[in-house]
Design a protein around this motif. Structure first.
Motif, PDB file in Angstrom:
ATOM      1  N   UNK A   8       1.066  -8.955  -0.837  1.00 44.60           N
ATOM      2  CA  UNK A   8      -0.049  -9.224   0.243  1.00 44.60           C
ATOM      3  C   UNK A   8       0.422  -8.871   1.402  1.00 44.60           C
ATOM      4  N   UNK A   9       1.933  -9.234   1.904  1.00 40.68           N
ATOM      5  CA  UNK A   9       2.126  -8.879   3.476  1.00 40.68           C
ATOM      6  C   UNK A   9       2.082  -7.569   3.740  1.00 40.68           C
ATOM      7  N   UNK A  10       1.500  -7.178   4.876  1.00 41.72           N
ATOM      8  CA  UNK A  10       1.065  -5.967   5.488  1.00 41.72           C
ATOM      9  C   UNK A  10       2.333  -5.015   5.627  1.00 41.72           C
ATOM     10  N   UNK A  11       2.465  -3.948   5.070  1.00 37.00           N
ATOM     11  CA  UNK A  11       3.529  -3.203   4.885  1.00 37.00           C
ATOM     12  C   UNK A  11       4.679  -3.374   6.014  1.00 37.00           C
ATOM     13  N   UNK A  56      -6.561 -12.847   7.202  1.00 30.00           N
ATOM     14  CA  UNK A  56      -7.497 -11.856   6.532  1.00 30.00           C
ATOM     15  C   UNK A  56      -6.890 -10.408   6.526  1.00 30.00           C
ATOM     16  N   UNK A  57      -5.617 -10.335   7.039  1.00 27.36           N
ATOM     17  CA  UNK A  57      -5.170  -9.054   6.940  1.00 27.36           C
ATOM     18  C   UNK A  57      -4.253  -8.493   5.644  1.00 27.36           C
ATOM     19  N   UNK A  58      -4.467  -9.163   4.642  1.00 26.48           N
ATOM     20  CA  UNK A  58      -3.711  -8.929   3.534  1.00 26.48           C
ATOM     21  C   UNK A  58      -3.595  -7.422   2.823  1.00 26.48           C
ATOM     22  N   UNK A  59      -2.609  -6.862   2.437  1.00 25.81           N
ATOM     23  CA  UNK A  59      -2.451  -5.672   1.902  1.00 25.81           C
ATOM     24  C   UNK A  59      -3.405  -5.631   0.544  1.00 25.81           C
ATOM     25  N   UNK A  60      -3.911  -6.624  -0.192  1.00 25.92           N
ATOM     26  CA  UNK A  60      -4.678  -6.902  -1.245  1.00 25.92           C
ATOM     27  C   UNK A  60      -4.074  -6.725  -2.590  1.00 25.92           C
ATOM     28  N   UNK A  61      -2.936  -6.638  -2.718  1.00 21.98           N
ATOM     29  CA  UNK A  61      -2.391  -6.532  -4.117  1.00 21.98           C
ATOM     30  C   UNK A  61      -1.422  -7.964  -4.548  1.00 21.98           C
ATOM     31  N   UNK A  62      -1.670  -8.335  -5.478  1.00 24.70           N
ATOM     32  CA  UNK A  62      -0.841  -9.752  -5.750  1.00 24.70           C
ATOM     33  C   UNK A  62       0.512  -9.429  -5.651  1.00 24.70           C
ATOM     34  N   UNK A 105      13.428  -2.046  -4.620  1.00 22.62           N
ATOM     35  CA  UNK A 105      11.973  -2.494  -5.475  1.00 22.62           C
ATOM     36  C   UNK A 105      11.068  -2.695  -4.421  1.00 22.62           C
ATOM     37  N   UNK A 106      11.532  -3.554  -3.195  1.00 22.23           N
ATOM     38  CA  UNK A 106      10.643  -3.961  -2.395  1.00 22.23           C
ATOM     39  C   UNK A 106      10.117  -2.587  -1.443  1.00 22.23           C
ATOM     40  N   UNK A 107      11.049  -1.775  -1.246  1.00 22.41           N
ATOM     41  CA  UNK A 107      10.677  -0.611  -0.598  1.00 22.41           C
ATOM     42  C   UNK A 107       9.704   0.368  -1.120  1.00 22.41           C
ATOM     43  N   UNK A 108      10.113   0.689  -2.478  1.00 27.35           N
ATOM     44  CA  UNK A 108       9.038   1.481  -3.464  1.00 27.35           C
ATOM     45  C   UNK A 108       7.689   0.807  -3.329  1.00 27.35           C
ATOM     46  N   UNK A 109       7.690  -0.445  -3.585  1.00 25.36           N
ATOM     47  CA  UNK A 109       6.347  -0.901  -4.096  1.00 25.36           C
ATOM     48  C   UNK A 109       5.538  -0.774  -2.797  1.00 25.36           C
ATOM     49  N   UNK A 110       6.173  -1.024  -1.616  1.00 22.20           N
ATOM     50  CA  UNK A 110       5.270  -1.222  -0.453  1.00 22.20           C
ATOM     51  C   UNK A 110       5.128   0.076   0.490  1.00 22.20           C
ATOM     52  N   UNK A 111       5.324   1.354  -0.296  1.00 25.46           N
ATOM     53  CA  UNK A 111       5.170   2.475   0.314  1.00 25.46           C
ATOM     54  C   UNK A 111       3.554   2.598   0.594  1.00 25.46           C
ATOM     55  N   UNK A 147       8.352 -13.850   7.257  1.00 32.16           N
ATOM     56  CA  UNK A 147       7.588 -15.048   6.557  1.00 32.16           C
ATOM     57  C   UNK A 147       6.374 -15.446   7.621  1.00 32.16           C
ATOM     58  N   UNK A 148       6.686 -15.678   8.771  1.00 27.68           N
ATOM     59  CA  UNK A 148       5.760 -16.316   9.696  1.00 27.68           C
ATOM     60  C   UNK A 148       4.902 -15.167   9.952  1.00 27.68           C
ATOM     61  N   UNK A 149       5.078 -13.883  10.240  1.00 31.97           N
ATOM     62  CA  UNK A 149       4.200 -12.834  10.365  1.00 31.97           C
ATOM     63  C   UNK A 149       3.232 -12.861   9.167  1.00 31.97           C
ATOM     64  N   UNK A 150       3.953 -12.608   8.129  1.00 26.71           N
ATOM     65  CA  UNK A 150       3.306 -12.353   6.968  1.00 26.71           C
ATOM     66  C   UNK A 150       2.304 -13.163   6.706  1.00 26.71           C
TER      67      UNK A 150
END
Ligand code: HEM
Ligand code: HEM
Lengths: 209, 538
Positions: free
Chosen positions: B198-201, B189-195, B247-253, B179-182
């Motif tokens: 957002x956390x970088x994969x 400004x390093x978001x992955x861009x999807x609602x 879920x979290x794994x697939x969506x963040x591929x 959480x702290x890193x994300x």
């Protein structure tokens, strides 16, 4: 333990089914979709601008997906453009469809406001152009200099929004973002739009004002 | 729609229907025989008819009438103690993230009607603090509190000590680091861009590892269990803990799903975080707390199992209702709408059970803070879900889709439903873990009234403003800026409601810390060990 395992396996199988229908099948169908011949890939600068758009979360207020006029009449009539098709997004990674219209749709903002000066001024302070806008200003995308030097892109801000002395100069990020805005122009015809569409609407895509 | 896709679609429909019928059949065969017995597993011998609510003022807890019953209560006390470090790790973290998330939410809200508020720094621009809010409250508050409560309930449900609690503690640390890193990445400004993603994969891996470490004690404890029946709460908790990492794994591929198909994966994921992660946790907790506090089993155990499996079948396919009208194949949108409407089946079965069990006991809401929070949460689950099923219909969604109405629904679900149930659960759990009583019961009341008034203002104002906004957007004769002006009062009211909620969270956090420090006037002994009742037990 057996029953506990059965529940967990059952739960996993159901999710697998949903993954097939909601992830795999759409992916197969949509990746086979034709890319509109008039759609241009982003330039390096536009791609950088897209990254600035992501970093500053423009997507939380702006969508990029006009809906079909037969479904939602307002979208096209506001000049936001024809309904978008999957092919329009072929070069978009990640997608930026958006779910809010706190601000207007931006799918064709490049056609609606093709002036880079307008774009930069609007980013520096939206209220300098549109009275009552609730979009935040992005002063950090600009530099305040006393004397612009060769190559600086000066943005003329109307009083009282500009600084008292000196000039406002766009940073590389601001220029890239503005270029990305101008690239958001999808006024070309969409080859994969269902046929009946063109009968109900005007025959030609009319450029938005 | 091509014929192959039509066929595939029909096959999946047939499969899900057959699956549902099979499940109902198997439930009817295996579970009917001892249905209500399973509903009683949450009580220790002789406890039925007695209330357990450690947050209540004048409570005479049941400590057993015979030595056998006392032993069972003492065994449960040791089960509670076994999960203590793990539960406190997750709960304390969650309270911290709730506070942080609230301040970011409040700041986002203010920015929406005062656009010049804090614009100088890029780190505080709306488009960064808003995703920090969402991620802090979803993955920090809701998820961590949910896992914490699950860790507390697992040993109780399996009537044994928590085995491998230290894995959950390590998992908690890793999750916090994530959480702290994300959140820092979003701020920079390093978001992955999807609602919701957002956390970088690269950072997301920490959540998968942290979550998986929590599954270890779950599996070890399940293997050790001393009960024959698996109470319905454990179904929900086990399923949720299986679903989330997947879920979290697939969506963040990374880079797997470009363009418009990325949007379907994005919303498939986002809705599953709601439907297959936080919702089962919330419902599962309510399934435990309501009967436990009332001292009476849920009215229909069979119904609860049908509710569970139909939730799994229908909720997993609703994600694309977030893209109605978008550049997505029509069949896909229709599939999700159909399933959204079908969701009324699990919602109604759960409602019958939760509210049916309450029937005739509504007076208890007055003296039991846990029950008040949990039952209102359960009621808001019914309301938010039925509202959601309506909202998924094309005719309604065309109005509400891009408006503040969605935000009101989001908080009705995530806050009035889920967060209320979590508050109630924390009030129940803390005295059992710290062997200390809530020092100032008035503060519980204050917390309740602040957040209730706050969320009421929040939801009502944005529902009205959002609906008007949606109707106006469809009419191109209405200039866009007029619509913006029209929504301003709603946005301002949201700031008022949000400020009350934030204030309530400060009260809650203060009381929580007081509990951890065991401050306040010491009652000579926590009620569970009051001598008067001890004597009874001998
Ligand atoms: C039967 C149950 C439900 C259905 C069918 C449903 C349906 C919907 C629909 C149609 C939307 C609007 C999407 C849009 O127009 O953009 C939505 C948004 C949302 N719902 Fe629900 N809902 C249900 C229950 C819940 C519950 C229980 C929660 C909370 C735990 C919840 C949380 C949310 C959130 C957070 C959003 C906003 C997502 C976003 O835009 O970021 N919903 N829901
Ligand atoms: C403390 C008071 C809170 C305030 C003032 C607040 C405010 C906000 C604001 C301003 C937004 C952005 C809406 C937009 O982009 O238009 C938002 C979004 C959201 N908040 Fe909160 N919030 C609060 C508490 C919470 C809590 C405790 C939760 C969850 C447990 C939560 C869950 C969400 C979600 C899921 C969204 C996304 C909604 C969407 O995309 O439609 N909020 N909140």
């Amino acid at each position: 333990m057996k029953r506990a395992l059965a529940i967990m396996v059952g739960a996993a199988l159901i999710l697998l089914l949903a993954t097939l229908t909601l992830v795999v099948m759409p992916y197969l169908q949509m990746s086979a979709e034709q890319i509109p011949p008039d759609l241009k890939p982003y330039t390096e600068q536009q791609q950088r601008g897209r990254q600035v758009y992501i970093a500053n979360g423009c997507v939380y207020c702006h969508s990029q997906q006009p809906r079909d006029p037969s479904f939602a009449p307002g979208d096209k009539a506001r000049g936001w453009g024809r309904p978008s098709v999957p092919g329009d997004y072929a070069y978009d990674e990640p997608h930026l469809l958006g779910t809010m219209r706190t601000g207007p749709d931006l799918f064709n903002i490049g056609a609606r406001q093709p002036s880079i000066d307008w774009q930069l001024m609007h980013l520096y302070n939206p209220r300098a152009i549109i009275k009552g806008s609730i979009m935040p200003s992005y002063p950090f995308l600009f530099r305040h200099v006393e004397e612009p030097v060769e190559g600086d892109k000066v943005v003329n801000i109307p009083p009282p929004y500009g600084p008292e002395t000196g000039k406002i100069v766009a940073t590389e990020d601001a220029l890239a973002l503005a270029e990305y805005m101008l690239a958001l122009d999808h006024t070309y015809p969409a080859p994969t739009l269902p046929k009946k569409q063109s009968n109900s609407d005007e025959p030609k895509e009319n450029r938005a004002p | 729609m091509t014929p192959t896709i039509a066929i595939l679609l029909i096959i999946t429909f047939v499969l899900s229907t057959v699956g549902l019928l099979l499940l109902i059949w198997s439930i009817a065969n295996n579970q009917f025989s001892h249905g209500q017995a399973a509903a009683r597993t949450i009580f220790s011998p002789g406890e039925e008819g007695h209330s357990e609510d450690p947050a209540r003022a004048a409570d005479e807890p049941f400590t057993g009438d015979t030595s056998e019953q006392t032993e069972a209560i003492e065994a449960r006390w040791s089960a509670d103690q076994s999960s203590r470090t793990a539960v406190l790790t997750w709960l304390s973290s969650s309270v911290f993230w709730l506070l942080l998330g609230s301040f970011f939410g409040l700041a986002s809200s203010i920015k929406m009607h005062l656009p010049e508020f804090l614009t100088a720094s890029e780190f505080l621009t709306f488009g960064r603090i808003r995703p920090v809010h969402l991620n802090a409250v979803t993955y920090g508050w809701a998820s961590m509190a949910g896992i914490g409560v699950a860790l507390f309930l697992i040993p109780r449900l399996f009537k044994t000590s928590l085995v491998g609690g230290k894995y959950a503690v390590i998992g908690g640390f890793i999750w916090n680091i994530g959480l702290i890193l994300g959140l820092s990445a979003i701020t920079l400004g390093l978001s992955d861009g999807e609602e919701w993603l957002e956390f970088p994969w690269q950072i997301d891996i920490l959540f998968v590892v942290g979550g998986a470490l929590c599954a270890v004690p779950l599996l070890l404890t399940a293997a050790n269990r001393k009960v024959e029946h698996l109470y319905v709460t454990s179904w929900y908790l086990m399923a949720a803990l299986v679903w989330f990492p997947f879920l979290f794994l697939i969506a963040n591929l990374p880079f797997a799903f470009p363009g418009a198909s990325g949007a379907t994966v994005n919303w498939w994921f986002a809705h599953n975080v709601l439907g297959l992660w936080v919702t089962p946790i919330g419902i599962g907790i309510a399934y435990y707390m309501i009967p436990k506090i009332l001292g009476r089993p849920i009215i229909s155990y069979q119904l609860s199992l049908i509710g569970f499996w139909s939730l799994a079948l229908f909720y997993s396919q609703v994600g694309i209702h977030h893209l109605i009208g978008g550049p997505i194949p029509t069949w896909l949108v229709t599939l999700s709408i159909v399933h959204s409407v079908m969701m009324s089946i699990p919602v109604i079965t759960v409602a019958i059970n939760h509210h049916g069990t309450m029937m005739g006991n509504f007076g208890r809401l007055k003296d039991s803070p846990t029950l008040r929070f949990v039952w209102i949460g359960a009621l808001m689950y019914t309301v938010a879900s039925l509202q959601g099923s309506m909202e998924a219909l094309r005719s309604i969604n065309v109005i509400t889709h891009f408006t503040h109405y969605t935000v009101a629904h989001a908080h009705l679900g995530m806050y009035a439903f889920l967060s209320f149930i979590l508050f109630g659960a924390v009030y129940f759990i803390m005295p059992r873990l710290t062997n200390w009583e809530w020092p100032w019961r008035k503060l519980i009341s204050l917390h309740f009234w602040l957040v209730s008034a706050g969320i009421l203002i929040y939801v009502v104002s944005l529902t009205v403003a959002g609906w008007k906004q949606g109707v106006a957007l469809l009419d191109a004769a209405m200039p866009f800026m007029d619509i913006v002006k029209m929504t301003l009062p709603g946005l301002q009211a949201r700031t008022v409601g949000g400020a009350l909620m934030t204030l309530g969270h400060l009260v809650f956090a203060f009381h929580f810390i007081a509990m951890l420090l065991r401050s306040g006037a010491a009652t000579e002994q926590p009620t569970l060990f009051r001598p008067a009742t001890k004597e009874n037990a001998q």
